[in-house]
Design a protein around this motif. Structure first.
Motif, mmCIF file in Angstrom:
data_model
loop_
_atom_site.group_PDB
_atom_site.id
_atom_site.type_symbol
_atom_site.label_atom_id
_atom_site.label_comp_id
_atom_site.label_asym_id
_atom_site.label_seq_id
_atom_site.Cartn_x
_atom_site.Cartn_y
_atom_site.Cartn_z
ATOM 1 N N PHE A 77 -3.368 15.313 1.899
ATOM 2 C CA PHE A 77 -2.588 15.268 0.673
ATOM 3 C C PHE A 77 -1.716 14.021 0.642
ATOM 4 O O PHE A 77 -1.652 13.329 -0.384
ATOM 5 C CB PHE A 77 -1.713 16.515 0.540
ATOM 6 N N LYS A 78 -1.052 13.721 1.741
ATOM 7 C CA LYS A 78 -0.203 12.533 1.781
ATOM 8 C C LYS A 78 -1.015 11.276 1.510
ATOM 9 O O LYS A 78 -0.617 10.416 0.699
ATOM 10 C CB LYS A 78 0.494 12.419 3.134
ATOM 11 N N SER A 79 -2.152 11.161 2.164
ATOM 12 C CA SER A 79 -2.989 9.981 1.977
ATOM 13 C C SER A 79 -3.488 9.877 0.541
ATOM 14 O O SER A 79 -3.437 8.806 -0.079
ATOM 15 C CB SER A 79 -4.183 10.032 2.941
ATOM 16 N N ALA A 80 -3.943 10.991 -0.015
ATOM 17 C CA ALA A 80 -4.526 10.977 -1.360
ATOM 18 C C ALA A 80 -3.483 10.743 -2.441
ATOM 19 O O ALA A 80 -3.719 9.980 -3.390
ATOM 20 C CB ALA A 80 -5.263 12.296 -1.617
ATOM 21 N N ILE A 81 -2.312 11.377 -2.325
ATOM 22 C CA ILE A 81 -1.293 11.221 -3.372
ATOM 23 C C ILE A 81 -0.710 9.813 -3.351
ATOM 24 O O ILE A 81 -0.419 9.234 -4.403
ATOM 25 C CB ILE A 81 -0.182 12.293 -3.234
ATOM 26 N N ASN A 82 -0.578 9.226 -2.162
ATOM 27 C CA ASN A 82 -0.101 7.847 -2.093
ATOM 28 C C ASN A 82 -1.105 6.882 -2.722
ATOM 29 O O ASN A 82 -0.724 5.949 -3.433
ATOM 30 C CB ASN A 82 0.179 7.452 -0.641
ATOM 31 N N ALA A 83 -2.389 7.114 -2.463
ATOM 32 C CA ALA A 83 -3.421 6.260 -3.054
ATOM 33 C C ALA A 83 -3.447 6.419 -4.570
ATOM 34 O O ALA A 83 -3.597 5.437 -5.314
ATOM 35 C CB ALA A 83 -4.789 6.601 -2.464
ATOM 36 N N TYR A 84 -3.291 7.636 -5.045
ATOM 37 C CA TYR A 84 -3.300 7.897 -6.486
ATOM 38 C C TYR A 84 -2.109 7.237 -7.167
ATOM 39 O O TYR A 84 -2.259 6.538 -8.178
ATOM 40 C CB TYR A 84 -3.286 9.397 -6.731
ATOM 41 N N LEU A 85 -0.930 7.448 -6.628
ATOM 42 C CA LEU A 85 0.282 6.913 -7.251
ATOM 43 C C LEU A 85 0.280 5.385 -7.260
ATOM 44 O O LEU A 85 0.762 4.757 -8.209
ATOM 45 C CB LEU A 85 1.521 7.425 -6.523
ATOM 46 N N SER A 86 -0.265 4.776 -6.224
ATOM 47 C CA SER A 86 -0.252 3.316 -6.141
ATOM 48 C C SER A 86 -1.121 2.676 -7.220
ATOM 49 O O SER A 86 -0.940 1.495 -7.543
ATOM 50 C CB SER A 86 -0.740 2.860 -4.763
ATOM 51 N N GLY A 87 -2.050 3.442 -7.793
ATOM 52 C CA GLY A 87 -2.930 2.892 -8.809
ATOM 53 C C GLY A 87 -2.479 3.139 -10.231
ATOM 54 O O GLY A 87 -3.159 2.733 -11.180
ATOM 55 N N LEU A 88 -1.332 3.786 -10.420
ATOM 56 C CA LEU A 88 -0.835 4.092 -11.756
ATOM 57 C C LEU A 88 0.040 2.952 -12.291
ATOM 58 O O LEU A 88 0.517 2.104 -11.539
ATOM 59 C CB LEU A 88 -0.041 5.399 -11.738
ATOM 60 N N ASP A 89 0.254 2.971 -13.580
ATOM 61 C CA ASP A 89 1.092 1.970 -14.236
ATOM 62 C C ASP A 89 2.552 2.220 -13.852
ATOM 63 O O ASP A 89 3.113 3.264 -14.196
ATOM 64 C CB ASP A 89 0.916 2.066 -15.750
#
Length: 235
Positions: free
Chosen positions: A56-68
């Motif tokens: 979860f930590k890895s995935a949410i960080n990757a997701y958030l880093s790609g948002l505006d």
């Protein structure tokens, strides 16, 4: 078809309906084999939680880093945690963010603790779990009564896992990547309950065929009906 017993905590009415379903399947010529959850399923719990937190930590960080960043200022899980603390009255009026905090305390996906949890899950959910059931007993599909009916979330105690009777084979399927399917079985006091089917890896088509045949045989799917509240002025 390998039939797994109901999990502890399954509602008695759902267990009773499942017995009727079993009798109906046997009357239609289905070959049912009684099976028992392997001991390996009991060893998944802590390893599953550990793997979930790391991933979860890895995935949410990757997701958030790609948002505006103009639309979503929080760029990391740590920033989300900080935002929730700063706006606790709005974001956490009843419940905390314990899982967020536990995930934040984890390292990366190369951590030994995470790799050990993955190895445990591969053994318990797959090799000594579902593979042992399906291949060892030469069955094509596993069948069990599913979770339900839906429970209320207690604003004091929160969501208490383990009380709803979710079958361990369904958790194992989600972990190990085996296809699983939930199909309506009926209602318990107006709330839906169902069966769970798990098939061999990459046998999604067969599982869908079995689920479709079950739906046609039982015609158990019902349109939900919610009674209007007189307190809201509805008739």
């Amino acid at each position: 078809i390998g039939v797994m017993p109901a999990s502890p905590g399954t509602h008695p009415d759902a267990v009773w309906q499942f017995a009727s379903v079993r009798a109906l399947l046997e009357a239609q010529g289905a070959v049912l084999v009684d099976l028992h959850p392997p001991a390996a399923f009991e060893q998944m719990g802590s390893a599953e939680t550990t793997a979930l937190l790391y991933e979860f930590k890895s995935a949410i960080n990757a997701y958030l880093s790609g948002l505006d960043p103009q639309q979503v200022p929080s760029r990391t899980l740590a920033a989300l945690i900080e935002f929730n603390v700063s706006h606790a009255s709005q974001e956490m009026p009843q419940f905390g963010q314990e899982l967020f905090e536990q995930a934040q305390a984890c390292g990366g996906l190369q951590d030994r603790k995470y790799l050990a949890a993955r190895a445990t899950l591969h053994r318990c959910a797959d090799v000594a779990g579902l593979a042992a059931l399906l291949e060892g007993h030469r069955v094509e599909v596993l069948l069990s009564v599913g979770n339900g009916p839906a429970e209320l979330i207690d604003p004091v105690w929160g969501d208490r896992p383990g009380d709803g009777g979710w079958p361990s084979m369904a958790s194992a399927a989600a972990i190990a990547g085996y296809p699983s399917l939930s199909v309506p079985m009926g209602l318990v006091r107006g709330l839906p309950v169902g069966i769970v089917l798990v098939g061999r890896r990459f046998q999604d088509g067969l599982l869908l065929q079995v689920g479709h045949a079950f739906e046609r045989l039982t015609a158990a799917q019902r349109k939900p009906h919610a009674e209007a509240s007189h307190a809201d002025g509805a008739g």
